[in-house]
Design an enzyme around this catalytic site. Structure first.
Site, PDB file in Angstrom:
ATOM      1  N   SER A   1      39.285  49.702  44.093  1.00 12.76           N
ATOM      2  CA  SER A   1      39.914  48.396  43.612  1.00 12.76           C
ATOM      3  C   SER A   1      41.386  48.694  44.093  1.00 12.76           C
ATOM      4  O   SER A   1      41.904  49.596  43.667  1.00 12.76           O
ATOM      5  CB  SER A   1      39.655  48.346  42.287  1.00 12.76           C
TER       6      SER A   1
ATOM      7  N   ASP B   1      45.942  44.884  33.298  1.00 13.18           N
ATOM      8  CA  ASP B   1      46.602  43.506  33.973  1.00 13.18           C
ATOM      9  C   ASP B   1      46.116  42.392  33.071  1.00 13.18           C
ATOM     10  O   ASP B   1      46.894  41.400  32.706  1.00 13.18           O
ATOM     11  CB  ASP B   1      46.109  43.086  35.260  1.00 13.18           C
TER      12      ASP B   1
ATOM     13  N   ARG C   1      52.720  40.856  37.504  1.00 13.72           N
ATOM     14  CA  ARG C   1      52.175  39.832  36.789  1.00 13.72           C
ATOM     15  C   ARG C   1      52.852  38.888  35.971  1.00 13.72           C
ATOM     16  O   ARG C   1      52.485  37.510  36.125  1.00 13.72           O
ATOM     17  CB  ARG C   1      51.153  40.796  35.883  1.00 13.72           C
TER      18      ARG C   1
ATOM     19  N   ASP D   1      35.578  38.408  42.789  1.00 12.32           N
ATOM     20  CA  ASP D   1      35.435  38.345  41.349  1.00 12.32           C
ATOM     21  C   ASP D   1      36.395  36.659  41.105  1.00 12.32           C
ATOM     22  O   ASP D   1      35.668  35.802  40.045  1.00 12.32           O
ATOM     23  CB  ASP D   1      36.392  38.977  40.640  1.00 12.32           C
TER      24      ASP D   1
END
Ligand code: ARG
Length: 400
Positions: free
Chosen positions: A174, A123, A94, A14
């Protein structure tokens, strides 16, 4: 439209497609930033892949020590587990990634920060809320959320544009990983009734054949040593992860409430973080005064929620950090972890030079300093209110 953006780059499909797509569709130059938070992988190869995908610049930041010291440490001292279970693996990394994105944006004159998150997850919330807190002037771009490409279409796009991605047998899962653990979603796991197949696990594969013990040393709530050997925190976490994981211990299978209102089935492998959280909480039992311990336990779920919800940089989180800091002054000592085959890890002992456990007070063995006569009056006054109430009411019928 912004002409230059800094993209949080993982090296995966991605974000590789995003590099090219942002150039073509948005007319944006991309500076790719890959942050090493202990996920493993060849960062030089990741850097080259970003450039091959069309990035004007590709930067790798080794943030492992910083992640351990400034993000894992406060979360551990706060015993932070979302919904009582999840040790916040992705939620914790993050804000650190955002910190480095913002620094790179300043350095490379970018007007936007970009991420590769979809619209269904947490996220995106963490990236964007943290960016707003650190750099309200920067724009946020979320190409993956906007483009609506299926995985097949992304692979196709990559092939057409000669973007080198290594999607061999496309994994149905994922995965996100860092020093604090590993998260696994998607594929068959989306049916919460189905058991996770063994193949999803990587850091909790049982290989150990005999029991072992680890003595973890803590200084003011921070783990500093294993069996008397001092280690930097990120190395210590890696070692505990390796040892405890080899017993097949540290898996979580849960249905979780995402910030965006979706319930999702999550598998986590967190041998290191769960063992350290267990040891830390145990040492607090020995060293924290009762009221402080109880009040802290009330605030911990709130702390975990704030981190989960993307509010790492927020006034309430800062205030709670101040409380947690103060609470950890005497959380020093040692915890003995015992791992046993199969799949067991427990606290087998704890000790502290500043512990509040007093053998003389606790023992039933011998004459001691405890003034037994004090107990009589104390208990009478403690129950006085109840006795007065009972006399007015009459004794409840069932009991009479
Ligand atoms: N549900 C977890 C969280 O919200 C894990 C997210 C994993 N992220 C990912 N991009 N695979 O923190």
């Amino acid at each position: 439209m912004t002409t230059r953006a800094v993209l949080a780059y993982s090296g995966g499909l991605d974000t590789s497609v995003a590099v090219r797509w942002m150039g073509e569709e948005l007319g944006t130059e991309v500076v790719a930033v890959a942050v090493d938070v202990g996920q493993g992988g060849d960062f030089e190869a990741i850097r080259r892949r970003a450039l091959a995908a069309g990035a004007v610049e590709a930067v790798v930041v080794d943030a492992r020590a910083e992640y351990a010291e400034d993000f894992v440490t406060p979360a551990l001292r706060a015993n932070a587990r979302y919904e009582g279970k999840y040790p916040l693996v992705s939620s914790l990394s993050r804000p650190l990634i955002v910190k480095h994105l913002v620094a790179a944006a300043r350095k490379h004159g970018a007007g936007a920060v970009a991420h590769g998150c979809t619209g269904k997850g947490n996220d995106q919330v963490r990236f964007e809320v943290a960016t707003g807190a650190l750099a309200p002037d920067l724009e946020v771009l979320a190409p993956v959320r906007g483009w609506g490409l299926t995985r097949e279409e992304s692979i196709d796009y990559a092939e057409r544009h000669g973007i080198p991605v290594t999607v061999t047998k496309a994994s149905p899962y994922s995965i996100d990983q860092n020093l604090w653990g590993r998260t696994i979603e998607c594929g068959i796991l989306e049916d919460p009734w189905q058991s996770p197949p063994e193949e999803v696990y990587e850091t909790t594969i049982p290989t150990a054949t005999e029991a072992c013990e680890l003595v973890l040393g803590f200084d003011q709530g921070v783990p500093v040593s294993i069996d008397g050997r001092s280690l930097p925190l990120h190395e210590l976490v890696e070692e505990v992860t390796r040892v405890v994981g080899s017993y097949g211990w540290g898996r979580i299978d849960m249905v979780e409430n995402r910030r965006v209102g979706i319930k999702s089935r999550e598998i986590y492998e967190c041998p290191g973080s769960l063992a350290l959280l267990m040891a830390h909480a145990d040492l607090e039992d020995l060293t924290l005064e009762r009221d402080l311990a109880h009040e802290k336990a009330r605030l911990e779920p709130r702390y975990a929620e704030l981190v989960y919800d993307g509010l790492w940089f927020s006034p309430l989180k800062a205030a709670l950090d101040a409380f947690v800091d103060e609470s950890q002054r005497h959380v020093s000592g040692e915890v003995r972890l015992r791992c046993e085959v199969p799949g067991r890890c427990i606290v087998a002992g704890r000790r502290s030079p500043v512990g509040l456990y007093d053998y003389d007070l606790a023992t039933y063995e011998a004459a001691d300093r405890f003034r037994h006569a004090d107990a009589e009056g104390f208990v009478r006054l403690w129950g006085l209110g109840t006795r007065t109430w009972a006399a007015r009411q009459g004794v409840p019928e069932a009991e009479a």
